[in-house]
Every structure is written in structure tokens, then in C-alpha cells.
Design a protein around this motif. Structure first.
Motif, PDB file in Angstrom:
ATOM      1  N   VAL A  15       0.838  -1.205   0.000  1.00  0.00           N
ATOM      2  CA  VAL A  15       0.000   0.000   0.000  1.00  0.00           C
ATOM      3  C   VAL A  15       0.872   1.255   0.000  1.00  0.00           C
ATOM      4  N   ASP A  16       1.951   1.235   0.798  1.00  0.00           N
ATOM      5  CA  ASP A  16       2.869   2.378   0.825  1.00  0.00           C
ATOM      6  C   ASP A  16       3.449   2.638  -0.565  1.00  0.00           C
ATOM      7  N   THR A  17       3.858   1.572  -1.238  1.00  0.00           N
ATOM      8  CA  THR A  17       4.420   1.703  -2.583  1.00  0.00           C
ATOM      9  C   THR A  17       3.385   2.271  -3.542  1.00  0.00           C
ATOM     10  N   PHE A  18       2.165   1.767  -3.454  1.00  0.00           N
ATOM     11  CA  PHE A  18       1.099   2.215  -4.353  1.00  0.00           C
ATOM     12  C   PHE A  18       0.823   3.706  -4.155  1.00  0.00           C
ATOM     13  N   LEU A  19       0.758   4.143  -2.890  1.00  0.00           N
ATOM     14  CA  LEU A  19       0.485   5.547  -2.616  1.00  0.00           C
ATOM     15  C   LEU A  19       1.644   6.434  -3.056  1.00  0.00           C
ATOM     16  N   PHE A  20       2.870   5.968  -2.814  1.00  0.00           N
ATOM     17  CA  PHE A  20       4.052   6.738  -3.234  1.00  0.00           C
ATOM     18  C   PHE A  20       4.079   6.895  -4.745  1.00  0.00           C
ATOM     19  N   GLU A  21       3.947   5.783  -5.450  1.00  0.00           N
ATOM     20  CA  GLU A  21       3.997   5.822  -6.907  1.00  0.00           C
ATOM     21  C   GLU A  21       2.814   6.585  -7.476  1.00  0.00           C
ATOM     22  N   GLY A  22       1.747   6.678  -6.707  1.00  0.00           N
ATOM     23  CA  GLY A  22       0.551   7.327  -7.227  1.00  0.00           C
ATOM     24  C   GLY A  22       0.565   8.838  -7.126  1.00  0.00           C
ATOM     25  N   HIS A  23       1.503   9.431  -6.366  1.00  0.00           N
ATOM     26  CA  HIS A  23       1.477  10.888  -6.281  1.00  0.00           C
ATOM     27  C   HIS A  23       2.838  11.533  -6.551  1.00  0.00           C
ATOM     28  N   ASP A  24       3.914  10.981  -6.021  1.00  0.00           N
ATOM     29  CA  ASP A  24       5.219  11.615  -6.156  1.00  0.00           C
ATOM     30  C   ASP A  24       5.715  11.569  -7.602  1.00  0.00           C
ATOM     31  N   THR A  25       5.628  10.403  -8.208  1.00  0.00           N
ATOM     32  CA  THR A  25       6.098  10.261  -9.586  1.00  0.00           C
ATOM     33  C   THR A  25       5.215  11.039 -10.556  1.00  0.00           C
ATOM     34  N   THR A  26       3.899  11.016 -10.316  1.00  0.00           N
ATOM     35  CA  THR A  26       2.985  11.743 -11.205  1.00  0.00           C
ATOM     36  C   THR A  26       3.203  13.245 -11.086  1.00  0.00           C
ATOM     37  N   ALA A  27       3.443  13.720  -9.872  1.00  0.00           N
ATOM     38  CA  ALA A  27       3.724  15.148  -9.680  1.00  0.00           C
ATOM     39  C   ALA A  27       5.000  15.556 -10.415  1.00  0.00           C
ATOM     40  N   SER A  28       6.010  14.699 -10.368  1.00  0.00           N
ATOM     41  CA  SER A  28       7.250  14.978 -11.092  1.00  0.00           C
ATOM     42  C   SER A  28       6.994  15.025 -12.594  1.00  0.00           C
ATOM     43  N   ALA A  29       6.252  14.041 -13.107  1.00  0.00           N
ATOM     44  CA  ALA A  29       5.948  14.004 -14.541  1.00  0.00           C
ATOM     45  C   ALA A  29       5.203  15.259 -14.969  1.00  0.00           C
ATOM     46  N   LEU A  30       4.189  15.664 -14.200  1.00  0.00           N
ATOM     47  CA  LEU A  30       3.406  16.852 -14.541  1.00  0.00           C
ATOM     48  C   LEU A  30       4.282  18.101 -14.573  1.00  0.00           C
ATOM     49  N   SER A  31       5.170  18.229 -13.595  1.00  0.00           N
ATOM     50  CA  SER A  31       6.042  19.407 -13.537  1.00  0.00           C
ATOM     51  C   SER A  31       6.949  19.481 -14.755  1.00  0.00           C
ATOM     52  N   TRP A  32       7.568  18.353 -15.112  1.00  0.00           N
ATOM     53  CA  TRP A  32       8.497  18.362 -16.240  1.00  0.00           C
ATOM     54  C   TRP A  32       7.789  18.515 -17.573  1.00  0.00           C
ATOM     55  N   ILE A  33       6.588  17.950 -17.695  1.00  0.00           N
ATOM     56  CA  ILE A  33       5.823  18.123 -18.942  1.00  0.00           C
ATOM     57  C   ILE A  33       5.438  19.589 -19.108  1.00  0.00           C
ATOM     58  N   LEU A  34       4.988  20.235 -18.027  1.00  0.00           N
ATOM     59  CA  LEU A  34       4.679  21.664 -18.089  1.00  0.00           C
ATOM     60  C   LEU A  34       5.927  22.474 -18.436  1.00  0.00           C
ATOM     61  N   TYR A  35       7.065  22.051 -17.904  1.00  0.00           N
ATOM     62  CA  TYR A  35       8.325  22.735 -18.216  1.00  0.00           C
ATOM     63  C   TYR A  35       8.593  22.694 -19.724  1.00  0.00           C
ATOM     64  N   SER A  36       8.435  21.511 -20.320  1.00  0.00           N
ATOM     65  CA  SER A  36       8.696  21.392 -21.762  1.00  0.00           C
ATOM     66  C   SER A  36       7.661  22.146 -22.592  1.00  0.00           C
ATOM     67  N   LEU A  37       6.416  22.151 -22.149  1.00  0.00           N
ATOM     68  CA  LEU A  37       5.389  22.907 -22.874  1.00  0.00           C
ATOM     69  C   LEU A  37       5.652  24.409 -22.774  1.00  0.00           C
TER      70      LEU A  37
END
Length: 241
Positions: A38-60
Motif C-alpha cells: 500500500v505504501d508503494t502504491f500511494l508513493f507511486e501514485g502521487h510523487d512520480t505523477t507530480a514529477s511528470a506533470l512538472s516536467w511536462i509543463l516545463y517542456s510545454l
């Protein structure tokens, strides 16, 4: 009690799977193992997605013509509606935004690497990795191999993932969510989450970088920055169709 015999229909959720999982000997998971999952699922569900969103916005923000194409696509889909809330059926029509998301995860690798423990002797060319060896798959390097992505691998080019080109990418050349039986359990959810969040943001705002600030990557478990990511955010008026 989740086993309610009065229910006419039911579905299996994440906790159901963990609570009922059994190995070949009929042994279930311990409470600690369930908590770890459950800890892994919650971690992967917000930290990695937040990083992806930030970098995608950076490139846009760095590529305003791509940002504008995304905004045009979003405006067309939401034209004539009272709200800017997406319907489930809209997600598959965000074709150009999806291309930008995939290219952003290739260029920036929100998860730069993963590890795997070898469970049996594994032959790799002329070498053998014995059972028990820990192998690191460097996704960052894989995403920037010139022989796969070309000499412009450091450029943001969403057309790499167009319908005409995506079939040229072999399965294990692009693995932002890992691959095989232990790939990311939430990859479909993560992609949809990114589409929804980016649609909300790009529908209402335009992003541009602060030219006085240079963003530097900090490679760790999740891709971060050494010194922050500064942008200017401007309110926009969506195009009416």
C-alpha cells in the motif's frame, strides 16, 4: 466484512487483491507486506505523477507552439460546454496532449531507474548474471540512446509518438512505467490523471519559463530539480468554437 452475500454484484479492488493473494503454497501476505504494498502504491501514485506533470509543463512552457496545440485541442473538445470538466470518453481524444505527455516522460524520465533482483541465472550476451544479483535498469540512459531516438534525443518532439511513428518504437525501448509482469500497477490511472490535470491547467492558463533561471536536474528516486523550476503563469481566455 467485504464478503457480503446479499450483494447482487461486486468488484475486486486493490485491497481485495492483497488480502486474498496466495502463493503456490497457499500462504497469504503478512500485515507488514500488505502495508508495504500500500505504501508503494500511494508513493507511486502521487510523487512520480507530480514529477511528470512538472516536467511536462516545463517542456510545454519551453516550446510554446506545442503548448498552443494542446490548448487548441482542449478547447475544441470542451467547446460549447458549461464546465471544463472532462468526460471519460474525452480522454481518448486528447491525441496531441497524449503525445506531449509521452515525450515529456521520455525526455525527463520522472522515474530515472528501477532495480530488479535476478531470481535465476540470466545470460546477457557473453556474460551471466547469477541468481541473487541486483540489476539496475537506467531508464534515463535508455530514453537518451542516440541509436534509438536519434541525435536530437535531448529535444522535445511530441511527434515521436504520433500514430505514424509509434509502431516503430519497440516494446522495451520505451518503459516509463517499467515493463513485464512487475510493471507499474497504476500506469493507466497515472496517464489519465496527467491528462485531466494538464487539461485543467492548460484550459485556463498559459505557462512560460523565467528566462533568468536555469533549471538543473537532480536525478534521484524521482526526477527533481537542484534549484527549483520557475515559471510565469498567465490567465487565458479559452477559444470558443
Amino acid at each position: 466484512n467485504k464478503q457480503d452475500s446479499t450483494k447482487s454484484s461486486s468488484y475486486t479492488d486493490f485491497l481485495d487483491i492483497l488480502l486474498t493473494a496466495r502463493d503456490e503454497d497457499g500462504q497469504g501476505l503478512t500485515k507488514l507486506e500488505i502495508r508495504n504494498e500500500v505504501d508503494t502504491f500511494l508513493f507511486e501514485g502521487h510523487d512520480t505523477t507530480a514529477s511528470a506533470l512538472s516536467w511536462i509543463l516545463y517542456s510545454l512552457a519551453e516550446n510554446p507552439e506545442c503548448q498552443q496545440k494542446c490548448q487548441t485541442e482542449i478547447d475544441e473538445i470542451l467547446a460549447g460546454r458549461e464546465t471544463d470538466d472532462l468526460e471519460w470518453s474525452d480522454l481518448s481524444h486528447l491525441e496531441y496532449l497524449t503525445m506531449c505527455i509521452k515525450e515529456g516522460m521520455r525526455l525527463h524520465a520522472p522515474v530515472p531507474g528501477i532495480t530488479r533482483d535476478i531470481t535465476q541465472d540470466f545470460e546477457l550476451d557473453d556474460r551471466v548474471a547469477p541468481k541473487g544479483t541486483q540489476v539496475i535498469v537506467n531508464i534515463w540512459i535508455l530514453n537518451h540512446m542516440e541509436k534509438i531516438w536519434g541525435p536530437d534525443h535531448m529535444k522535445f518532439k511530441p511527434e515521436r509518438f504520433s500514430k505514424e511513428r509509434i509502431d516503430q518504437i519497440e516494446h522495451f525501448q520505451y518503459v516509463p512505467f517499467s515493463a513485464g509482469p512487475r510493471n507499474c500497477i497504476g500506469q493507466i490511472f497515472a496517464m489519465n490523471e496527467e491528462k485531466v490535470v494538464l487539461t485543467k491547467l492548460l484550459r485556463n492558463f498559459t505557462f512560460r519559463l523565467d528566462p533568468s533561471h536555469t533549471v538543473k536536474r537532480k536525478i534521484s528516486t524521482v526526477m527533481r530539480t537542484q534549484n527549483g523550476m520557475y515559471m510565469f503563469v498567465e490567465k487565458r481566455r479559452p477559444t470558443i468554437y
